[in-house]
Every structure is written in C-alpha cells, then in structure tokens.
Design a protein around this motif. Structure first.
Motif, short mmCIF file in Angstrom:
data_model
loop_
_atom_site.label_atom_id
_atom_site.label_comp_id
_atom_site.label_asym_id
_atom_site.label_seq_id
_atom_site.Cartn_x
_atom_site.Cartn_y
_atom_site.Cartn_z
N ASP A 241 -10.56 11.05 -3.74
CA ASP A 241 -11.11 10.56 -2.48
C ASP A 241 -10.99 9.04 -2.41
OD1 ASP A 241 -11.80 13.16 -1.79
OD2 ASP A 241 -13.92 12.92 -2.33
N GLN A 242 -11.18 8.36 -3.53
CA GLN A 242 -11.10 6.90 -3.57
C GLN A 242 -9.67 6.42 -3.27
OE1 GLN A 242 -12.53 8.79 -6.04
NE2 GLN A 242 -14.68 8.31 -5.65
N GLN A 243 -8.68 7.12 -3.78
CA GLN A 243 -7.30 6.73 -3.52
C GLN A 243 -6.94 6.91 -2.04
OE1 GLN A 243 -5.73 9.28 -6.65
NE2 GLN A 243 -4.87 7.48 -7.70
N ASP B 214 -2.49 5.32 8.03
CA ASP B 214 -3.19 6.40 8.73
C ASP B 214 -2.73 7.77 8.21
OD1 ASP B 214 -0.73 6.99 10.00
OD2 ASP B 214 -1.31 5.99 11.85
N ARG C 23 -6.25 4.38 3.36
CA ARG C 23 -6.71 4.21 4.74
C ARG C 23 -7.19 2.78 4.98
NH1 ARG C 23 -9.72 9.86 4.60
NH2 ARG C 23 -8.11 11.15 5.57
N ASP C 24 -7.94 2.24 4.02
CA ASP C 24 -8.46 0.87 4.16
C ASP C 24 -7.33 -0.15 4.24
OD1 ASP C 24 -11.04 1.85 4.09
OD2 ASP C 24 -11.41 1.26 2.00
N SER C 25 -6.18 0.19 3.66
CA SER C 25 -5.04 -0.73 3.69
C SER C 25 -4.20 -0.56 4.95
CB SER C 25 -4.17 -0.53 2.45
OG SER C 25 -3.52 0.72 2.53
N GLY C 26 -4.64 0.34 5.84
CA GLY C 26 -3.95 0.50 7.12
C GLY C 26 -3.03 1.70 7.20
N ALA D 202 0.83 -1.21 0.00
CA ALA D 202 0.00 0.00 0.00
C ALA D 202 0.86 1.25 0.00
CB ALA D 202 -0.93 -0.01 1.21
N ALA E 155 -9.12 6.86 0.42
CA ALA E 155 -9.88 5.82 1.14
C ALA E 155 -9.19 4.47 1.02
CB ALA E 155 -11.31 5.76 0.61
N ALA E 156 -8.67 4.14 -0.16
CA ALA E 156 -7.98 2.87 -0.35
C ALA E 156 -6.72 2.80 0.52
CB ALA E 156 -7.63 2.67 -1.82
#
Length: 172
Positions: free
Chosen positions: A125-127, A137, A132-135, A108, A129-130
């Motif tokens: 925004d999607q990038q 911060d 963040r979703d991958s850990g 990531a 979010a991706a």
C-alpha cells in the motif's frame, strides 16, 4: 552460445515473415530478439501488437524506455539493457539518466517499474501511495505494469535463449 537460434527471414515460419519484414523496414535491420520470437508467429505478432498498443499510452517514448531499462536491470537481461540503452539515447536520455533508470532512481516511473518487477507485482500500500503522491495516476500505474509485462516476455526469452546482442552493449 545461443540456446535458441535467431532465425533468418528465410528460415522463419511464413506467418512470421511479414512482421519481420516490417521490423526490417522500420529499423533497417531485424534485431536478434525478434528473430528469436519469430519461432512462434503467435508470440511474435502478439508481442508486436501489445508493443504497438502501448505506444499509444500516456507514457512518453522516454518513459517507456525508462520502464524497459528498470525491468531489464532487475531481470538481468543484457540483451534488453543494450537494446533499450540504445533506444533511450534516441529518446533523449543521457548516459547518466540511463544509469538512473536502470537503478530505479531517475523518476517515479522508474521507481515504480523497478518495484513492480522486483516484487512480481506484489506492491505494498505504501508503494502505491508513493507512486500516487509522485503524480502517477491509476491509468499510468496500469500502463507501467503493462510495459513491465511486455519487457518481462523479452527479458525471460533472451535470458533463456542467450540471444546474441546486436546492439552496442550497455555500460555496466
């Protein structure tokens, strides 16, 4: 042919010499990228100060090299690709991991570094979010951006200068 000469220690401005001597002590030689930065003591010392500060972030040495490889690949800097492939190997990355870091597919952090560099910081925004979703911060996002910024300086300078590569060339 080099367009901006890499200065020897004796040719460097007096205000660059202490930094160059420190690099030589730490690495055993003074890489051409630093000898080129030495034309401007303020830039050399600013680069080294930021690099030192970024060495204290939550990014591991291997992750910093991953960011360096991803950014350098996007920016087409053969000098930095060779240098950071060398340092990535010392940080424990295999040849396959180095290749994946360059393509942004290793992790990531690699993907984020490549996206930041490709978009010049205009992430969707999607990038975000991706990431963040991958850990990743917010702190690590800021650190990846800072590392990309550091590399962009040397990528651009080495591309403009056509700095002679003094590391083993990176495999293409």
């Amino acid at each position: 042919m080099t367009r901006i000469a890499a200065l020897s220690l004796d040719q460097a401005p007096a205000a660059s010499r202490t930094a160059l001597e420190g690099i030589q002590k730490g690495l055993g030689f003074i890489p051409n990228a630093f000898r080129t930065l030495a034309h401007s003591p303020a830039v050399l010392n600013g680069y080294l100060g930021l690099a030192q500060a970024l060495g204290k972030t939550s990014l591991s040495a291997a992750e910093r090299e991953v960011v360096a490889l991803a950014a350098s690949q996007v920016n087409g800097c053969d000098y930095c690709l060779a240098a950071h492939a060398f340092f990535a190997g010392k940080a424990g990355l295999s040849d396959e991991a180095i290749s994946q870091a360059r393509s942004g597919t290793l992790s990531a952090v690699a993907a984020l570094a490549r996206q930041v560099t490709e978009s010049r910081g205009q992430l969707t925004d999607q990038q975000i979010a991706a990431a963040r979703d991958s850990g990743i911060d917010e702190g690590k996002i800021v650190e990846v951006v800072a590392q990309v910024t550091l590399l962009t300086l040397t990528n651009y300078l080495n591309n403009i200068a056509i700095t002679d590569i003094d590391f083993p060339p990176a495999a293409r």
